[in-house]
Design a protein around this motif. Sequence first.
Motif, PDB file in Angstrom:
ATOM      1  N   SER A   1     -18.259  -4.969  18.904  1.00 52.23           N
ATOM      2  CA  SER A   1     -17.608  -6.264  18.751  1.00 52.23           C
ATOM      3  C   SER A   1     -17.393  -6.589  17.275  1.00 52.23           C
ATOM      4  N   THR A   2     -18.403  -6.298  16.458  1.00 55.53           N
ATOM      5  CA  THR A   2     -18.303  -6.534  15.013  1.00 55.53           C
ATOM      6  C   THR A   2     -17.211  -5.663  14.406  1.00 55.53           C
ATOM      7  N   LEU A   3     -17.154  -4.397  14.814  1.00 52.01           N
ATOM      8  CA  LEU A   3     -16.111  -3.505  14.301  1.00 52.01           C
ATOM      9  C   LEU A   3     -14.722  -4.004  14.684  1.00 52.01           C
ATOM     10  N   GLU A   4     -14.584  -4.481  15.911  1.00 59.58           N
ATOM     11  CA  GLU A   4     -13.301  -5.067  16.333  1.00 59.58           C
ATOM     12  C   GLU A   4     -12.912  -6.209  15.413  1.00 59.58           C
TER      13      GLU A   4
ATOM     14  N   ALA B   1     -27.183  -3.880  21.343  1.00 57.37           N
ATOM     15  CA  ALA B   1     -26.914  -3.540  19.946  1.00 57.37           C
ATOM     16  C   ALA B   1     -25.590  -2.796  19.823  1.00 57.37           C
ATOM     17  N   MET B   2     -25.340  -1.866  20.731  1.00 57.95           N
ATOM     18  CA  MET B   2     -24.073  -1.124  20.691  1.00 57.95           C
ATOM     19  C   MET B   2     -22.893  -2.052  20.944  1.00 57.95           C
ATOM     20  N   LEU B   3     -23.027  -2.935  21.921  1.00 58.20           N
ATOM     21  CA  LEU B   3     -21.946  -3.869  22.225  1.00 58.20           C
ATOM     22  C   LEU B   3     -21.704  -4.810  21.047  1.00 58.20           C
TER      23      LEU B   3
ATOM     24  N   GLU C   1     -14.895  10.347  19.161  1.00 58.48           N
ATOM     25  CA  GLU C   1     -15.440   9.447  20.179  1.00 58.48           C
ATOM     26  C   GLU C   1     -14.696   8.136  20.074  1.00 58.48           C
ATOM     27  N   GLU C   2     -14.209   7.641  21.210  1.00 59.65           N
ATOM     28  CA  GLU C   2     -13.464   6.391  21.213  1.00 59.65           C
ATOM     29  C   GLU C   2     -14.090   5.414  22.200  1.00 59.65           C
ATOM     30  N   TRP C   3     -14.115   4.168  21.776  1.00 61.63           N
ATOM     31  CA  TRP C   3     -14.757   3.095  22.524  1.00 61.63           C
ATOM     32  C   TRP C   3     -13.773   1.949  22.686  1.00 61.63           C
ATOM     33  N   ARG C   4     -13.926   1.233  23.781  1.00 58.64           N
ATOM     34  CA  ARG C   4     -13.107   0.041  23.994  1.00 58.64           C
ATOM     35  C   ARG C   4     -13.942  -0.971  24.762  1.00 58.64           C
ATOM     36  N   ILE C   5     -14.026  -2.181  24.227  1.00 56.55           N
ATOM     37  CA  ILE C   5     -14.748  -3.248  24.931  1.00 56.55           C
ATOM     38  C   ILE C   5     -13.815  -3.820  25.987  1.00 56.55           C
TER      39      ILE C   5
END
Length: 169
Positions: free
Chosen positions: A63-66, A57-59, A118-122
């Motif tokens: 991905s959707t936000l990207e 769900a998080m991934l 908080e920062e995220w990167r796929i």
Amino acid sequence: MYDMRLDPQGNLLPGKTWDDSPGLPPAEADMLLSMLDVPITIDRCFVEICGDLAAAAMLTELSTLESETGRQHVWLQVASKELERKLALTEAQQRAARRLLRSKGLIAYRRRRTPPLEEWRILWPAVLALLQQKAEERTAHVVWPPVRAVRPDQADHLDHPQQPVEVES
């Protein structure tokens, strides 16, 4: 709070009286609103590579936000409160999912103290590699390239090809 006769400031709405029904009981109104809330979407392929619904769900959300922001392959700023609101995941569930995603090398994550961020990167190469690996595992039994099957009624023709027929002119 749930009194349908009142405006947000607690004033009686025009055309309403105190004798009118206040509306649904709070639990029923809350249940109805929860049923109409935005559904949580999870990409099935991410479930397979993560092995966990919360991580998938998080991934999916990242991905959707990207896609929605047009910010592929960059750091995304997503607060845990936002993930909790969108995915209904507690802080503990988010930590466990984040740990799993990081251990599989699917995301990079960093937390900054000032300002709190908080920062995220796929990490798409790793995601694509795992998706490819799973596809290969699912199709390992498939012979590729295909081999032409020999039909039993044609087997004699393969062992004893017919001689060409000459035609008189």
